[in-house]
Design a protein around this motif. Structure first.
Motif, PDB file in Angstrom:
ATOM      1  N   UNK A   9      72.030 102.821  62.812  1.00  0.00           N
ATOM      2  CA  UNK A   9      70.665 102.311  62.966  1.00  0.00           C
ATOM      3  C   UNK A   9      70.395 101.861  64.395  1.00  0.00           C
ATOM      4  N   UNK A  43      67.278 103.376  66.428  1.00  0.00           N
ATOM      5  CA  UNK A  43      66.166 102.499  66.067  1.00  0.00           C
ATOM      6  C   UNK A  43      64.789 102.941  66.577  1.00  0.00           C
ATOM      7  N   UNK A  72      63.382 105.789  64.669  1.00  0.00           N
ATOM      8  CA  UNK A  72      62.989 105.435  63.315  1.00  0.00           C
ATOM      9  C   UNK A  72      61.597 104.848  63.325  1.00  0.00           C
ATOM     10  N   UNK A  73      61.343 103.916  64.244  1.00  0.00           N
ATOM     11  CA  UNK A  73      60.039 103.266  64.274  1.00  0.00           C
ATOM     12  C   UNK A  73      58.938 104.264  64.605  1.00  0.00           C
ATOM     13  N   UNK A  86      58.160 105.961  61.313  1.00  0.00           N
ATOM     14  CA  UNK A  86      57.550 105.108  60.317  1.00  0.00           C
ATOM     15  C   UNK A  86      56.095 104.807  60.647  1.00  0.00           C
ATOM     16  N   UNK A  87      55.711 104.963  61.917  1.00  0.00           N
ATOM     17  CA  UNK A  87      54.328 104.674  62.266  1.00  0.00           C
ATOM     18  C   UNK A  87      53.371 105.663  61.618  1.00  0.00           C
ATOM     19  N   UNK A  88      53.882 106.801  61.177  1.00  0.00           N
ATOM     20  CA  UNK A  88      52.995 107.783  60.548  1.00  0.00           C
ATOM     21  C   UNK A  88      53.104 107.735  59.032  1.00  0.00           C
ATOM     22  N   UNK A  89      53.821 106.725  58.522  1.00  0.00           N
ATOM     23  CA  UNK A  89      54.164 106.754  57.101  1.00  0.00           C
ATOM     24  C   UNK A  89      53.003 106.447  56.167  1.00  0.00           C
TER      25      UNK A  89
END
Lengths: 292, 317
Positions: A274, A278, A281-282, A285-288
């Motif tokens: 992770x 990292x 990953x972020x 996730x911003x498009x999640x």
């Protein structure tokens, strides 16, 4: 400027000092609560035996030693199934499952995100609905299906359902939607086949997304020996480190040291992965988000 | 040449009087590569996610022990669940109590934490994200809680309370029905800053910064107003996604309960719908009955998710 305010420098407009302090205290209190058990693991992994048996127990280690790790090694070399076998099982399940999931979910996400064809919206709706219930709902009937396929008591009972997990496909699809159409059209005009577009253009662009999928999938499978593993895998030689860990821990207080050493080794792998990924990953996730 | 995908409104050459069906078929043929690409995933997805749901619905109306051919019993399993099975009703009560507390709390904490962390400088933010996400990353490291809540005086919580003379003798935390549920809730909350937490942090980071400047000019005076009028409305998609993840996981609690309180727990104090399901599905092999439990759980999860989605759509309207 207070220390809290210094720490909480963000966009400076509309920020009061009292609010900064309040939020900082909230963050510190919660952070303490979250970190406590992990500090406990690290601290106990290095405690010599007299400190573990000390009464009243001290939370932090005084004279750190590596004895627990050597004890763990000795304990493990005496087991019926060699420890290396548990390690192999864990790595095998985690690697094959993660690789399979990333490849197959990306392959399916590309058409869902970028192409319109009959059935595409129905399929995606089903995937979104499946996010709304947990895998536990289907575990009983899954057991039946797996026994028909002869998958019970093999690695595949844990690996294959993980390959078809819906969260990964969902995130990948959301991320791929951000790829500009012009890029794909240019490749098509140059005569690229869909497979080539996927492999040569789409996959390199979505690197942050597959790193995210690797985190989620790996983290799930790494500890899978506990829940899914014990349900579908019976043979001792197919079980994972997670299971072996539970066995050491069942030894009571005297085994606390080695079991904390083992826990520390177990949790450090996903945490290291992770830390390395990292920022990627972020980004994914911003498009999640779910749009209505 | 590979056909370009059609834009909305773009006209395609079509045969006159071609039936709808024939048109569909040619569309399918044109996209055959797409079907090849989605085939591996959807084969697995359909077999291990969709099929089991339907199978579960069907099996829930039968009596099935995996050995003999199932026989049809109609609503009997459901009748038994809701009328004769007191432990199931206890499990439902526990699960709903549990979800009603952990669901909203973890959701709000996820958001508030993400929001606070977003105010930090990038380096501190990365460390804070790791600290808060570490429990989820560390898999089932939550077994350390069994040591913290251990029932003898070596348990850290007991030792602490004894030291300050708050209690006279050690408390059997995980064996006393009075405490079991609370402890499971605490540990589950510790574990709950997962996917939605990351989604919130990322959503906040990708927000349009100029919105805040415009807001400041338009008279937004403090961070709380900024949160209410700007941040929350623009985070709606992430909020919806986070809600789904949080609701689903708070109804599915089992592993924490069985690890901490044992299986079955003392006086079923930590019994949830999922542990009841495991009891009948994995231990007693009463597949019909277990399937009816699973179907009820499926209904609860899906129903509450759809309801919350509907409510969240109203945010900012």
């Amino acid at each position: 400027m207070s220390a809290a305010a210094k720490l909480l420098r963000g966009n400076k407009i509309n920020r009061s000092r009292a609010g900064d302090l309040l939020l900082f205290l909230f963050l510190a209190a919660l952070g303490y609560f979250m970190a406590l058990p992990l500090v406990f693991v690290i601290s106990n992994a290095f405690k010599p035996i007299n400190e573990i048996l000390q009464f009243p127990p001290k939370f932090l280690v005084r004279n750190p030693s590596l004895n627990n790790f050597t004890d763990l090694y000795n304990l493990m070399s005496g087991t019926w199934v060699p420890f290396t076998r548990y390690m192999f099982n864990t790595f095998f399940i985690a690697f094959i499952g993660t690789a399979g999931h990333v490849i197959i979910a990306s392959l399916a996400a590309y058409p869902l995100a970028k192409r319109k064809f009959p059935g595409v919206s129905v399929l995606f709706t089903v995937v979104v609905l499946s996010l709304m219930f947990s895998g536990t709902v289907t575990q009983v009937t899954n057991y039946m299906t797996m026994s028909w396929f002869g998958m019970i008591d093999t690695y595949w009972a844990v690996i294959i359902p993980a390959i078809g997990s819906s969260l990964g496909l969902y995130l990948m699809k959301q991320f791929m939607e951000q790829i500009p159409d012009a890029l794909l059209e240019a490749a098509q005009i140059d005569g690229c086949s869909e497979y080539r577009i996927f492999w040569r253009i789409v996959m390199p662009v979505v690197k942050p997304a597959w790193l995210t999928l690797i985190i989620f999938s790996f983290q799930g499978l790494w500890g899978a020996g506990g829940a899914a593993g014990s349900m579908y895998i019976y043979s001792e030689q197919l079980k994972t480190i997670d299971y072996a860990l539970g066995q050491i821990l069942a030894g009571g207080i005297i085994r606390t040291g080695p079991s904390m050493a083992a826990t520390l080794l177990m949790i450090s792998v996903p945490i290291i992965i992770f830390v390395i990924t990292q920022s990627n990953v972020l980004q994914t996730m911003s498009t999640s988000g779910m749009k209505d | 040449m590979i056909p370009l995908s059609r834009k909305p409104g773009e006209r395609v050459l079509k045969q006159p009087r071609a039936s709808v069906w024939a048109k569909k078929m040619s569309e399918v043929k044109r996209h055959k590569h797409m079907y090849v690409m989605i085939a591996p995933y959807f084969t697995i997805f359909l077999i291990f996610t969709v099929l089991p749901v339907f199978l579960s619905l069907t099996v829930s109306f039968t009596n099935f022990n995996m050995l003999e051919f199932p026989d049809w019993v109609g609503w009997q399993n459901y009748a038994r669940l809701f009328i004769r099975d007191d432990i199931f009703l206890l499990a439902v009560k526990n699960t709903i109590y549990f979800a009603a507390i952990t669901g909203p709390i973890s959701y709000v904490v996820c958001f508030v934490l993400a929001w606070v962390i977003n105010e930090l400088s990038p380096k501190v933010r990365a460390v804070a994200t790791l600290v808060f996400y570490a429990p989820v990353l560390s898999g089932n490291a939550f077994i350390v809680w069994t040591l913290l809540f251990s029932g003898d005086s070596y348990g850290y919580i007991n030792a602490f309370l004894l030291k300050f003379r708050l209690i006279a003798e050690p408390i059997l935390w995980l064996k006393d029905p009075q405490y079991i549920m609370t402890i499971i809730i605490i540990v589950q909350l510790w574990l709950s800053l997962g996917t939605s937490f990351l989604a919130f942090i990322a959503g906040l980071q990708s927000m349009d910064k100029t919105l805040f400047e415009a807001g400041a000019i338009d008279g937004i005076r403090n961070r709380w107003q900024e949160l209410w009028f700007i941040t929350l409305p623009s985070m709606r998609p992430q909020l919806m996604f986070g809600a789904v993840i949080q609701i689903t996981s708070s109804f599915a609690v089992a592993e924490v309960a069985t690890t901490l309180a044992g299986f079955p727990s003392v006086q079923y104090a930590g019994h949830t719908i999922v542990t009841h399901l495991m009891d009948y599905g994995n231990i007693r092999f009463e597949m019909g009955y277990a399937s009816s439990i699973a179907t009820v759980l499926f209904g609860i999860m899906l129903g509450s998710n759809l309801l919350v989605q509907k409510l969240l759509k109203k945010v900012g309207d």
